[in-house]
Write a protein that holds these residues in place. Structure first.
Motif, PDB file in Angstrom:
ATOM      1  N   ALA A 156       0.835  -1.209   0.000  1.00  0.00           N
ATOM      2  CA  ALA A 156       0.000   0.000   0.000  1.00  0.00           C
ATOM      3  C   ALA A 156       0.868   1.256   0.000  1.00  0.00           C
ATOM      4  O   ALA A 156       0.583   2.222  -0.718  1.00  0.00           O
ATOM      5  N   ALA A 157       1.934   1.263   0.781  1.00  0.00           N
ATOM      6  CA  ALA A 157       2.828   2.429   0.828  1.00  0.00           C
ATOM      7  C   ALA A 157       3.502   2.644  -0.520  1.00  0.00           C
ATOM      8  O   ALA A 157       3.642   3.792  -0.971  1.00  0.00           O
ATOM      9  N   ALA A 158       3.921   1.567  -1.173  1.00  0.00           N
ATOM     10  CA  ALA A 158       4.527   1.697  -2.501  1.00  0.00           C
ATOM     11  C   ALA A 158       3.521   2.292  -3.478  1.00  0.00           C
ATOM     12  O   ALA A 158       3.864   3.162  -4.284  1.00  0.00           O
ATOM     13  N   TYR A 159       2.278   1.859  -3.397  1.00  0.00           N
ATOM     14  CA  TYR A 159       1.248   2.379  -4.298  1.00  0.00           C
ATOM     15  C   TYR A 159       0.963   3.856  -4.016  1.00  0.00           C
ATOM     16  O   TYR A 159       0.801   4.645  -4.944  1.00  0.00           O
ATOM     17  N   VAL A 160       0.928   4.236  -2.757  1.00  0.00           N
ATOM     18  CA  VAL A 160       0.714   5.648  -2.415  1.00  0.00           C
ATOM     19  C   VAL A 160       1.868   6.495  -2.960  1.00  0.00           C
ATOM     20  O   VAL A 160       1.652   7.572  -3.512  1.00  0.00           O
ATOM     21  N   LEU A 161       3.096   6.018  -2.817  1.00  0.00           N
ATOM     22  CA  LEU A 161       4.242   6.758  -3.358  1.00  0.00           C
ATOM     23  C   LEU A 161       4.118   6.896  -4.878  1.00  0.00           C
ATOM     24  O   LEU A 161       4.389   7.959  -5.437  1.00  0.00           O
ATOM     25  N   TYR A 162       3.693   5.826  -5.535  1.00  0.00           N
ATOM     26  CA  TYR A 162       3.464   5.890  -6.986  1.00  0.00           C
ATOM     27  C   TYR A 162       2.423   6.953  -7.318  1.00  0.00           C
ATOM     28  O   TYR A 162       2.606   7.762  -8.223  1.00  0.00           O
ATOM     29  N   LEU A 163       1.305   6.950  -6.587  1.00  0.00           N
ATOM     30  CA  LEU A 163       0.246   7.932  -6.853  1.00  0.00           C
ATOM     31  C   LEU A 163       0.763   9.354  -6.660  1.00  0.00           C
ATOM     32  O   LEU A 163       0.455  10.245  -7.454  1.00  0.00           O
ATOM     33  N   VAL A 164       1.541   9.575  -5.612  1.00  0.00           N
ATOM     34  CA  VAL A 164       2.092  10.907  -5.345  1.00  0.00           C
ATOM     35  C   VAL A 164       3.011  11.347  -6.476  1.00  0.00           C
ATOM     36  O   VAL A 164       2.982  12.494  -6.906  1.00  0.00           O
ATOM     37  N   MET A 165       3.799  10.419  -6.991  1.00  0.00           N
ATOM     38  CA  MET A 165       4.807  10.767  -7.991  1.00  0.00           C
ATOM     39  C   MET A 165       4.265  10.764  -9.418  1.00  0.00           C
ATOM     40  O   MET A 165       4.712  11.564 -10.238  1.00  0.00           O
ATOM     41  N   ALA A 166       3.332   9.892  -9.727  1.00  0.00           N
ATOM     42  CA  ALA A 166       2.879   9.738 -11.116  1.00  0.00           C
ATOM     43  C   ALA A 166       1.476  10.273 -11.362  1.00  0.00           C
ATOM     44  O   ALA A 166       1.233  10.907 -12.387  1.00  0.00           O
ATOM     45  N   SER A 167       0.553  10.024 -10.466  1.00  0.00           N
ATOM     46  CA  SER A 167      -0.834  10.426 -10.716  1.00  0.00           C
ATOM     47  C   SER A 167      -1.136  11.845 -10.244  1.00  0.00           C
ATOM     48  O   SER A 167      -1.909  12.550 -10.887  1.00  0.00           O
ATOM     49  N   ALA A 168      -0.563  12.257  -9.133  1.00  0.00           N
ATOM     50  CA  ALA A 168      -0.847  13.598  -8.612  1.00  0.00           C
ATOM     51  C   ALA A 168      -0.524  14.697  -9.629  1.00  0.00           C
ATOM     52  O   ALA A 168      -1.342  15.611  -9.802  1.00  0.00           O
ATOM     53  N   PRO A 169       0.609  14.639 -10.344  1.00  0.00           N
ATOM     54  CA  PRO A 169       0.868  15.690 -11.329  1.00  0.00           C
ATOM     55  C   PRO A 169      -0.200  15.767 -12.428  1.00  0.00           C
ATOM     56  O   PRO A 169      -0.569  16.847 -12.858  1.00  0.00           O
ATOM     57  N   ARG A 170      -0.706  14.604 -12.834  1.00  0.00           N
ATOM     58  CA  ARG A 170      -1.761  14.603 -13.862  1.00  0.00           C
ATOM     59  C   ARG A 170      -3.049  15.199 -13.324  1.00  0.00           C
ATOM     60  O   ARG A 170      -3.752  15.933 -14.023  1.00  0.00           O
TER      61      ARG A 170
END
Length: 188
Positions: A156-170
């Motif tokens: 879950a933490a890895a996925y949250v980090l992914y969302l912060v880095m990849a999805s949040a900018p979009r």
């Protein structure tokens, strides 16, 4: 998970994120190669694939408990990513994507740089400490119930980090575009 230092809890998430990002860049190296060329580095897809394969391998090695050398390599990798993203922001390189996840339209952000730089620090502390156990060993040491929570929390933490880095900018870009086109916005 009272027996685990905070960096041991973060290490699996960072390693899983690196392994997944490396695998994504092996499959889709074009955006990373383009970002590196924008930085003045003459890098092609085959070199990106080789580096991404190494990134994925080091991430898996850390997950398997390869110890201090693998942790140090992963820390260096995150430091390199953090410096690259920071330089892209400071120098205002025209990047639609930094290529970190093999996806288009994931521009570099300050939050992305911060995650990489903090991750490098966490991994460096872990490398300087007692050798880290593999994820399965760490989970087993916590007992069945707490070990399962540890494993699920790491993913879950890895996925949250992914969302912060990849999805949040979009999402931020989409929100800004809506503001400019919505009634009462810049264009409305």
């Amino acid at each position: 998970m009272s027996g685990l230092p905070v960096w041991d809890a973060a290490v699996p998430a960072l390693a899983l994120l690196a392994a997944a990002a490396g695998a994504a860049k092996v499959a889709r190296p074009a955006d990373t190669a383009r970002a590196l060329r924008a930085a003045g580095l003459p890098v092609g897809a085959s070199l990106v694939r080789a580096g991404a394969g190494a990134e994925a391998t080091v991430g898996v090695a850390v997950l398997a408990g390869a110890g201090r050398p693998a942790l140090a390599l992963l820390a260096a990798s995150y430091l390199g990513f953090g410096v690259f993203v920071s330089m892209a922001l400071i120098r205002r390189w025209p990047l639609a994507s930094c290529g970190c996840f093999g996806e288009p339209d994931t521009p570099p952000t300050a939050l992305h740089a911060a995650v990489c730089l903090v991750g490098a620090g966490v991994l460096a502390v872990a490398a300087a400490s007692a050798p880290a156990a593999g994820v399965a060993d760490a989970a087993a040491a916590e007992g069945a119930g707490r070990g399962a929570v540890f494993l699920v929390s790491s993913v879950a933490a890895a996925y949250v980090l992914y969302l912060v880095m990849a999805s949040a900018p979009r999402l931020v870009a989409a929100r800004a575009a809506l503001r400019h086109t919505a009634p009462g916005g810049v264009d409305g």
